[in-house]
Structure formats: structure tokens, C-alpha cells
Design an enzyme around this catalytic site. Structure first.
Site, PDB file in Angstrom:
ATOM      1  N   HIS A  22       0.836  -1.207   0.000  1.00 43.83           N
ATOM      2  CA  HIS A  22       0.000   0.000   0.000  1.00 43.83           C
ATOM      3  C   HIS A  22       0.872   1.260   0.000  1.00 43.83           C
ATOM      4  O   HIS A  22       0.618   2.204  -0.745  1.00 43.83           O
ATOM      5  CB  HIS A  22      -0.893   0.052   1.244  1.00 43.83           C
ATOM      6  N   LYS A  46     -17.973  -6.005   8.766  1.00 39.86           N
ATOM      7  CA  LYS A  46     -16.710  -6.665   9.106  1.00 39.86           C
ATOM      8  C   LYS A  46     -16.179  -6.143  10.427  1.00 39.86           C
ATOM      9  O   LYS A  46     -16.305  -4.950  10.720  1.00 39.86           O
ATOM     10  CB  LYS A  46     -15.661  -6.345   8.028  1.00 39.86           C
ATOM     11  N   ARG A  95      -2.012  -6.837  -7.989  1.00 37.36           N
ATOM     12  CA  ARG A  95      -0.954  -7.781  -7.639  1.00 37.36           C
ATOM     13  C   ARG A  95      -0.957  -9.007  -8.546  1.00 37.36           C
ATOM     14  O   ARG A  95       0.068  -9.444  -9.011  1.00 37.36           O
ATOM     15  CB  ARG A  95      -1.126  -8.265  -6.189  1.00 37.36           C
ATOM     16  N   SER A 133      -2.951  -7.666   3.564  1.00 35.42           N
ATOM     17  CA  SER A 133      -3.246  -7.420   4.983  1.00 35.42           C
ATOM     18  C   SER A 133      -3.656  -8.716   5.671  1.00 35.42           C
ATOM     19  O   SER A 133      -3.291  -8.969   6.829  1.00 35.42           O
ATOM     20  CB  SER A 133      -4.358  -6.381   5.127  1.00 35.42           C
TER      21      SER A 133
HETATM   22  P1  ADP Z   1      -9.715  -3.810  -0.326  1.00 27.32           P
HETATM   23  O1  ADP Z   1     -10.488  -4.144   0.895  1.00 27.32           O
HETATM   24  O2  ADP Z   1     -10.345  -2.779  -1.233  1.00 27.32           O
HETATM   25  O3  ADP Z   1      -9.146  -4.995  -1.094  1.00 27.32           O
HETATM   26  P2  ADP Z   1      -7.019  -3.296   0.455  1.00 27.32           P
HETATM   27  O4  ADP Z   1      -6.612  -2.380   1.538  1.00 27.32           O
HETATM   28  O5  ADP Z   1      -6.710  -4.728   0.630  1.00 27.32           O
HETATM   29  O6  ADP Z   1      -8.527  -3.014   0.288  1.00 27.32           O
HETATM   30  O7  ADP Z   1      -6.419  -2.827  -0.929  1.00 27.32           O
HETATM   31  C1  ADP Z   1      -6.600  -1.531  -1.437  1.00 27.32           C
HETATM   32  C2  ADP Z   1      -5.966  -1.462  -2.811  1.00 27.32           C
HETATM   33  O8  ADP Z   1      -4.558  -1.698  -2.702  1.00 27.32           O
HETATM   34  C3  ADP Z   1      -6.479  -2.480  -3.829  1.00 27.32           C
HETATM   35  O9  ADP Z   1      -6.472  -1.866  -5.110  1.00 27.32           O
HETATM   36  C4  ADP Z   1      -5.439  -3.576  -3.770  1.00 27.32           C
HETATM   37  O10 ADP Z   1      -5.374  -4.314  -4.969  1.00 27.32           O
HETATM   38  C5  ADP Z   1      -4.181  -2.760  -3.553  1.00 27.32           C
HETATM   39  N1  ADP Z   1      -3.120  -3.528  -2.901  1.00 27.32           N
HETATM   40  C6  ADP Z   1      -3.234  -4.318  -1.815  1.00 27.32           C
HETATM   41  N2  ADP Z   1      -2.050  -4.879  -1.493  1.00 27.32           N
HETATM   42  C7  ADP Z   1      -1.159  -4.433  -2.417  1.00 27.32           C
HETATM   43  C8  ADP Z   1       0.241  -4.675  -2.657  1.00 27.32           C
HETATM   44  N3  ADP Z   1       0.949  -5.519  -1.893  1.00 27.32           N
HETATM   45  N4  ADP Z   1       0.840  -4.037  -3.687  1.00 27.32           N
HETATM   46  C9  ADP Z   1       0.105  -3.208  -4.477  1.00 27.32           C
HETATM   47  N5  ADP Z   1      -1.211  -2.951  -4.327  1.00 27.32           N
HETATM   48  C10 ADP Z   1      -1.840  -3.555  -3.317  1.00 27.32           C
END
Ligand code: ADP
Length: 172
Positions: A22, A46, A95, A133
Site C-alpha cells: 500500500h 466486518k 498484484r 493485509s
Molecule cells: P480492499 O479491501 O479494497 O481490497 P485493500 O486495503 O486490501 O482493500 O487494498 C486496497 C488497494 O490496494 C487495492 O487496489 C489492492 O489491490 C491494492 N493492494 C493491496 N495490497 C497491495 C500490494 N501488496 N501491492 C500493491 N497494491 C496492493
């Protein structure tokens, strides 16, 4: 209707917790756009590890060196939040092929809801494309005092202590 700013992007997600993947997207997005708003989506169905307020505070600390990045939380549809802050772009990270499939569906739905907002994708860095996460929460749950330093391979240093403290109270 006020016009939306094409130089302002919103990067929305759960960020529970924020990871190195992120943070990488935030840093790269902040270089591409004049303004970037990191938006923590609150899903009432959630139970998160960190409350929305805690996530806002953590991310603010992590982006404090980036003057064009703001952090906020929101409930409801992401497109409504994006319109509310006046941004014309949603930024997402990709990803895997699985991400692409899910993001494709979501982008088409968002386009039907708000055709004036474009979604822009950044490919994850190869260093971080395995990080999620969910994976981090599992690792944190099973790490002891010695192995917790491994967590800094997945999350920004500011997250390590709060994460360990939180999983410990949940397990006890
Ligand atoms: P969500 O609940 O929307 O999936 P996340 O916080 O998991 O929320 O992800 C938010 C955004 O960040 C999404 O577009 C996800 O694909 C991207 N993302 C999550 N992890 C990574 C990573 N390791 N590298 C690049 N982008 C990521």
C-alpha cells in the site's frame, strides 16, 4: 454539479493494516497526481483489527513526509466519497491475475455508477506483490518476540508494534 479534478486521485481500501505494498502505491501515486487522498472504507459488516480512527492515525504518521497526501475514512459507496472530495480518479493497485478479475468487475460497476470517474491501476512492485493485509494478520498472530522483527518485511516500521500488541490482546 461541481466539476471533478483530474489531478486529484483517491486511493481507497481497507488498509487493516497498511502494508509496504500500500505504501508503495501511495508514494508512486503522490508523484503522479497533484493530490492524493487515501480513503479508508468502513464496512459495517466486518470486524476490523484496527478501528477506522486508528487506521487514519497510523497512515497519517506514515505519509507525514508527503505534503500532497491526505487521509480520511468514509462509509458508503467509494464513488460517492470520490465525488464528495471532488476527485476525478480512483487509484488501485494490482498484484495478481485474481486481483485483475476482481478489479475489472468493480471498475465496470463503478463506471455504471459514476461515468465521470476514471480508475487508474498501478502494477504492484515485484518486491511487494505477495503482500496482503490478511497474510500479515496471520503471520502476526503466530509470531513470537523473536520472529516479530520479520514483520518489517511486510509492513511499515510504524505498524509493527501496534500490530503485535493488537493480535496479542485478541489471542489472550
Ligand atoms: P480492499 O479491501 O479494497 O481490497 P485493500 O486495503 O486490501 O482493500 O487494498 C486496497 C488497494 O490496494 C487495492 O487496489 C489492492 O489491490 C491494492 N493492494 C493491496 N495490497 C497491495 C500490494 N501488496 N501491492 C500493491 N497494491 C496492493
Amino acid at each position: 454539479m461541481r466539476s471533478l479534478d483530474a489531478r486529484h486521485a483517491v486511493y481507497a481500501g481497507s488498509f487493516d493494516p497498511i502494508t509496504l505494498g500500500h505504501r508503495d502505491i501511495i508514494q508512486r501515486g503522490a508523484r503522479m497526481f497533484d493530490r492524493l487522498t487515501v480513503a479508508i472504507g468502513v464496512n459495517p459488516d466486518k470486524e476490523p483489527l484496527f478501528s477506522p480512527g486508528e487506521r487514519v492515525d497510523l497512515i497519517r504518521e506514515i505519509v507525514s513526509g508527503l505534503p500532497n497526501v491526505a487521509v480520511a475514512s468514509f462509509t458508503g459507496l467509494t464513488v460517492d466519497f470520490v465525488r464528495q472530495v471532488g476527485a476525478a480518479v480512483m487509484l488501485r493497485g494490482l498484484r495478481t491475475l485474481t486481483d485483475i478479475e476482481a478489479e475489472f468487475t468493480m471498475t465496470l460497476a463503478n463506471r455504471a455508477l459514476a461515468g465521470e470517474i476514471e480508475t487508474v491501476f498501478l502494477m504492484a512492485s515485484e518486491k511487494y506483490s505477495h503482500i496482503s493485509s490478511t497474510l500479515i494478520k496471520q503471520i502476526a498472530r503466530f509470531s513470537d518476540d523473536q520472529s516479530r522483527s520479520m514483520l518489517s518485511a511486510f509492513v511499515p516500521p510504524e505498524v509493527v508494534d501496534p500490530l503485535c500488541a493488537r493480535v496479542r490482546t485478541r489471542v489472550d
